[in-house]
Design a protein around this motif. Structure first.
Motif, PDB file in Angstrom:
ATOM      1  N   VAL A   1      42.132  46.011  36.876  1.00 23.76           N
ATOM      2  CA  VAL A   1      43.114  45.979  35.422  1.00 23.76           C
ATOM      3  C   VAL A   1      42.663  46.969  34.593  1.00 23.76           C
ATOM      4  O   VAL A   1      43.549  47.127  33.666  1.00 23.76           O
ATOM      5  CB  VAL A   1      43.084  44.524  34.945  1.00 23.76           C
ATOM      6  CG1 VAL A   1      44.157  44.441  33.715  1.00 23.76           C
ATOM      7  CG2 VAL A   1      43.359  43.385  36.235  1.00 23.76           C
ATOM      8  N   LEU A   2      41.534  47.634  34.710  1.00 21.83           N
ATOM      9  CA  LEU A   2      40.753  48.258  33.469  1.00 21.83           C
ATOM     10  C   LEU A   2      41.869  49.336  33.037  1.00 21.83           C
ATOM     11  O   LEU A   2      41.785  49.801  32.091  1.00 21.83           O
ATOM     12  CB  LEU A   2      39.490  48.795  34.044  1.00 21.83           C
ATOM     13  CG  LEU A   2      38.695  49.880  33.011  1.00 21.83           C
ATOM     14  CD1 LEU A   2      38.722  49.021  31.812  1.00 21.83           C
ATOM     15  CD2 LEU A   2      37.207  50.169  33.566  1.00 21.83           C
ATOM     16  N   PRO A   3      42.322  50.295  34.092  1.00 23.53           N
ATOM     17  CA  PRO A   3      43.283  51.159  33.815  1.00 23.53           C
ATOM     18  C   PRO A   3      44.398  50.654  32.718  1.00 23.53           C
ATOM     19  O   PRO A   3      44.805  51.472  31.866  1.00 23.53           O
ATOM     20  CB  PRO A   3      43.976  51.820  35.142  1.00 23.53           C
ATOM     21  CG  PRO A   3      42.857  51.461  35.990  1.00 23.53           C
ATOM     22  CD  PRO A   3      42.187  50.196  35.478  1.00 23.53           C
TER      23      PRO A   3
ATOM     24  N   LEU B   1      49.332  38.179  46.203  1.00 22.74           N
ATOM     25  CA  LEU B   1      49.828  38.846  44.906  1.00 22.74           C
ATOM     26  C   LEU B   1      49.070  39.539  43.849  1.00 22.74           C
ATOM     27  O   LEU B   1      49.078  40.638  43.323  1.00 22.74           O
ATOM     28  CB  LEU B   1      50.810  37.792  44.254  1.00 22.74           C
ATOM     29  CG  LEU B   1      52.186  37.454  44.781  1.00 22.74           C
ATOM     30  CD1 LEU B   1      52.690  36.136  44.053  1.00 22.74           C
ATOM     31  CD2 LEU B   1      53.109  38.632  44.750  1.00 22.74           C
ATOM     32  N   CYS B   2      48.096  38.846  43.727  1.00 22.84           N
ATOM     33  CA  CYS B   2      46.673  39.265  42.825  1.00 22.84           C
ATOM     34  C   CYS B   2      46.403  40.796  43.659  1.00 22.84           C
ATOM     35  O   CYS B   2      46.249  41.694  42.915  1.00 22.84           O
ATOM     36  CB  CYS B   2      45.661  38.353  42.757  1.00 22.84           C
ATOM     37  SG  CYS B   2      44.370  38.957  41.706  1.00 22.84           S
ATOM     38  N   ALA B   3      45.898  40.749  44.914  1.00 23.09           N
ATOM     39  CA  ALA B   3      45.589  41.999  45.541  1.00 23.09           C
ATOM     40  C   ALA B   3      46.772  43.071  45.162  1.00 23.09           C
ATOM     41  O   ALA B   3      46.425  44.212  44.927  1.00 23.09           O
ATOM     42  CB  ALA B   3      45.353  41.631  46.878  1.00 23.09           C
ATOM     43  N   ALA B   4      48.111  42.566  45.522  1.00 23.06           N
ATOM     44  CA  ALA B   4      49.118  43.549  45.243  1.00 23.06           C
ATOM     45  C   ALA B   4      48.986  44.165  43.875  1.00 23.06           C
ATOM     46  O   ALA B   4      49.456  45.324  43.652  1.00 23.06           O
ATOM     47  CB  ALA B   4      50.610  42.980  45.750  1.00 23.06           C
ATOM     48  N   VAL B   5      49.133  43.411  42.816  1.00 21.84           N
ATOM     49  CA  VAL B   5      49.208  43.772  41.634  1.00 21.84           C
ATOM     50  C   VAL B   5      47.693  44.690  41.051  1.00 21.84           C
ATOM     51  O   VAL B   5      47.809  45.515  40.669  1.00 21.84           O
ATOM     52  CB  VAL B   5      49.117  42.453  40.437  1.00 21.84           C
ATOM     53  CG1 VAL B   5      48.932  43.124  39.097  1.00 21.84           C
ATOM     54  CG2 VAL B   5      50.433  41.833  40.522  1.00 21.84           C
ATOM     55  N   ALA B   6      46.575  44.362  41.851  1.00 22.89           N
ATOM     56  CA  ALA B   6      45.496  45.084  41.534  1.00 22.89           C
ATOM     57  C   ALA B   6      45.537  46.285  42.015  1.00 22.89           C
ATOM     58  O   ALA B   6      45.462  47.447  41.529  1.00 22.89           O
ATOM     59  CB  ALA B   6      44.205  44.300  42.031  1.00 22.89           C
ATOM     60  N   GLU B   7      46.094  46.583  43.201  1.00 16.18           N
ATOM     61  CA  GLU B   7      46.332  47.937  44.007  1.00 16.18           C
ATOM     62  C   GLU B   7      47.549  48.433  43.087  1.00 16.18           C
ATOM     63  O   GLU B   7      47.341  49.891  43.084  1.00 16.18           O
ATOM     64  CB  GLU B   7      46.519  47.586  45.345  1.00 16.18           C
ATOM     65  CG  GLU B   7      45.281  47.209  46.414  1.00 16.18           C
ATOM     66  CD  GLU B   7      45.974  46.684  47.706  1.00 16.18           C
ATOM     67  OE1 GLU B   7      46.943  47.405  48.284  1.00 16.18           O
ATOM     68  OE2 GLU B   7      45.178  46.194  48.345  1.00 16.18           O
TER      69      GLU B   7
END
Length: 670
Positions: free
Chosen positions: A221-223, A454-460
């Protein structure tokens, strides 16, 4: 250019006199030349009296100096000095010489006659004049760095210490371009070897770099957080989007920003910032209970009012929210549910109603009949409306059945391709909507496999995204933060080796976190961030984020997507000035008209236009009587902020600053 005035005002409230009625008063007088009125009011018992007289306030030797308020690195300009004497009419002319010396501190250098001796007596044959004047010009140049430059002028008269003095003026060496963040992020799989580098030239002294490697999706999420931290504007939606990380990633930010000191990241500081954000949002509330896009507007924006109310509902757990404001906002959401959808904008209206139903449910006031009614019109909504409606049902039921039902309808229910979004008032985008889905699952069933996927998809999605909107970045931070609150930040263990230049490689074992910043991430001799190489082991995966914050030395490449901006400089007569040729010249005090034209290829909404001014140029305040084209009627109309109120209610918000003009448009047609 706006006129600067120096006002001479000094006041001494009580002065006690001696037995003879005499008293002494001392005033600190600023650098001022002219006349002032000296006034005194005396009282003794029941008697009082007053008197006033004009007094001359000036040095016998005066130096007037001028320079631009702000310049950019590499700019050169002339420092103008006028030295003159102000001998009284009956006094003999001053004799001798005045030694003038100039020096510069900070990111400024001076060249030319920085030291000179000038006669104070009139020239021979000019004895009728008791005063003299001299003009000096010294060239100044700003170095390739930013900061506050100070130019000091010292005047000394041999044998007359009372005539010696010095004065200083500040010149801001402003970065040539806004401070930006450049982020290289990657999801590293087992066995991969990746080199991360951040290209470009950066202004000396402005650069801060950090590298983080971790198995937690929080790092991905840093970016988005970097984008929100650098985002400079503050309408209702932008303020709300920037605030989400304070609710869900407060502790994670301590890891993501290791350069911050403990005081800047502690809970008390976060609560103080949250309180300021709540106060700003509440300042935009309208009598109906909704929220306007900007302070001072009287018309609420429906979708963004729901979005702001959602933030207030979530913020209650972390800071004080005025109950009266929250009650009024929730009341406005009920009014939105009862409003008749417009025939020409049903998708927006039904999607806004679904968002309102979700927020009311989250606040513990689920509108069951409206949820049932909206279910019958789900096919008329944008994808985000269907997500909010499913979220409202899942919250009320306490299980993810409604979310699973939405997924069972397939991609068609959430596909944005082919939709005519118009102004996109509901902020639809694939990443934002995927974040909404993660948020709903995190609130209802964070431990399910769907939530992890979903968390992995949002992170990617965040890692792969080259640019964000505030809504995308804010919702991604909110969703991932809520998910991590419920599930923790651990992932599968991994091993890796990191190489920075010629230094000894660093190793990471058992999925540990690696953070480099400051001295552990030395810049190159040119002041640029070094390239980093990461070699992953044969197990696990990790997120790598290389973040650089600073001022670029080169202009960003021109980009145009549905919008075109054109700027034309004109003189006071309306003739075009071609500054690109290098032959055009403008003098101090010249009035320049800047004509900005913005064209949209398609209807667009929420545009921010920032026009950074060159060094030596200032925005003229339109409320001044000296403003170009000002008339008596204009001054009457512009005597207060009424002109700004008219602008914002017409969909335009203007912010005048010393070195730039900011214009915000609600929407633009083709």
């Amino acid at each position: 250019l706006s006129t600067q005035q120096i006002f001479l005002t000094a006041y001494q409230p009580v002065v006690r006199t001696n037995a003879s009625g005499q008293g002494e008063v001392r005033f600190d007088v600023p650098e001022y030349s002219g006349k002032g009125r000296l006034m005194i009011v005396g009282a003794s018992g029941k008697r009082f009296a007053s008197s006033s007289t004009q007094v001359r306030v000036a040095r016998d030797v005066v130096v007037e100096s001028s320079a631009p308020r702000a310049v950019a690195p590499g700019d050169s300009f002339e420092v103008s000095l006028n030295l003159f004497t102000l001998a009284a009419e009956n006094d003999a002319p001053l004799q001798g010489t005045a030694d003038i010396a100039l020096k510069a501190e900070g990111p400024l250098t001076l060249s030319g006659e920085t030291k000179k001796s000038l006669p104070l007596a009139p020239a021979a044959g000019d004895q009728k004049n008791a005063s003299v004047s001299h003009r000096l010009a010294v060239k100044a140049e700003a170095r390739q760095e930013s900061g506050i430059g100070v130019i000091t002028v010292s005047v000394s008269v041999p044998g007359r210490e009372d005539l010696s003095f010095s004065k200083s003026m500040e010149v801001a060496v402003r970065p040539p371009y806004p401070r930006t963040s450049a982020v290289k992020a990657a999801l590293l799989k087992a066995g991969e070897n990746v080199t991360l580098a951040v290209p470009g030239k950066w202004l000396k002294g402005s650069l801060k770099a950090s590298f983080s490697l971790d198995r937690s999706p929080a790092l991905a999420v840093l970016p988005a957080l970097e984008f929100l931290r650098e985002y400079p504007y503050g309408c209702l939606e932008q303020t709300t989007s920037r605030a989400w990380p304070y609710l869900t990633l407060a502790q994670v930010q301590k890891i993501l920003y290791p350069e911050k000191d403990a005081a800047a990241a502690d809970n008390n500081n976060i609560k103080a910032e949250l309180a300021d954000i709540v106060a700003r949002i509440v300042s935009m509330q309208t009598p109906e209970g909704g929220f306007a896009l900007w302070p001072g507007r009287g018309i609420p924006d429906p979708w963004k009012s729901v979005n702001a109310t959602f933030f207030l509902v979530e913020a209650k757990a972390g800071t004080a929210v005025p109950q009266s404001s929250l009650d009024a906002a929730l009341g406005y959401l009920r009014l939105l549910l009862a409003a008749q959808p417009r025939d020409n904008n049903k998708a927006y209206d039904y999607s806004t109603k679904a968002y309102a139903a979700f927020v009311l449910t989250r606040a513990g006031e689920a509108p069951l009949s409206w949820i049932q009614h909206l279910t019958e019109h789900e096919d008329k909504m944008y994808p985000s409306g269907r997500i909010f409606l499913a979220g409202a049902k899942a919250l009320k039921a306490g299980n993810p059945a409604a979310l699973k039902a939405l997924e069972s309808k397939g991609k068609a229910a959430l596909n944005l391709a082919g939709l005519k979004l118009g102004y996109n008032e509901t902020m639809e985008s694939p990443l934002r909507n995927k974040s909404l889905q993660l948020l709903m699952w995190s609130l209802v069933a964070p431990g399910d496999a769907e939530a992890a996927q979903l968390c992995a998809a949002v992170a990617e999605g965040v890692v792969a995204k080259k640019s964000f909107s505030p809504q995308e970045a804010g919702m991604a931070a909110l969703a991932v933060g809520r998910y991590l609150e419920k599930t923790g930040t651990s992932g599968k263990p991994y091993t890796a080796k990191l190489s920075v230049g010629s230094a000894t490689p660093l190793s990471v074992a058992d999925g540990g976190r690696l953070v480099l910043s400051g001295n552990r991430l030395p810049l190159t001799e040119e002041g640029q961030p070094p390239a980093l190489s990461v070699a992953m082991g044969n197990e696990g995966q990790a997120y790598a984020v290389y973040s650089v914050r600073g001022v670029p030395m080169t202009a960003p490449e021109p980009v145009s997507a549905d919008l075109a901006v054109r700027r034309v400089w004109k003189n006071a007569q309306g003739e075009v000035i071609d500054l690109s040729s290098g032959a055009a010249r403008v003098k101090k005090g010249d009035r320049i008209i800047v004509e900005l034209t913005v064209k949209a290829a398609n209807p667009v909404s929420h545009i921010a236009l920032s026009d950074l001014l060159p060094g030596g140029v200032e925005v003229e305040n339109p409320r001044l009587k000296t403003a170009a084209g000002a008339t008596a009627d204009d001054q009457e109309a512009n005597g207060d902020d009424s002109d700004d109120s008219e602008n914002v209610n017409q969909g335009i918000y203007i912010d005048l600053r010393e070195d730039r003009l900011l214009v915000f448009f609600d929407s633009l047609d083709e």
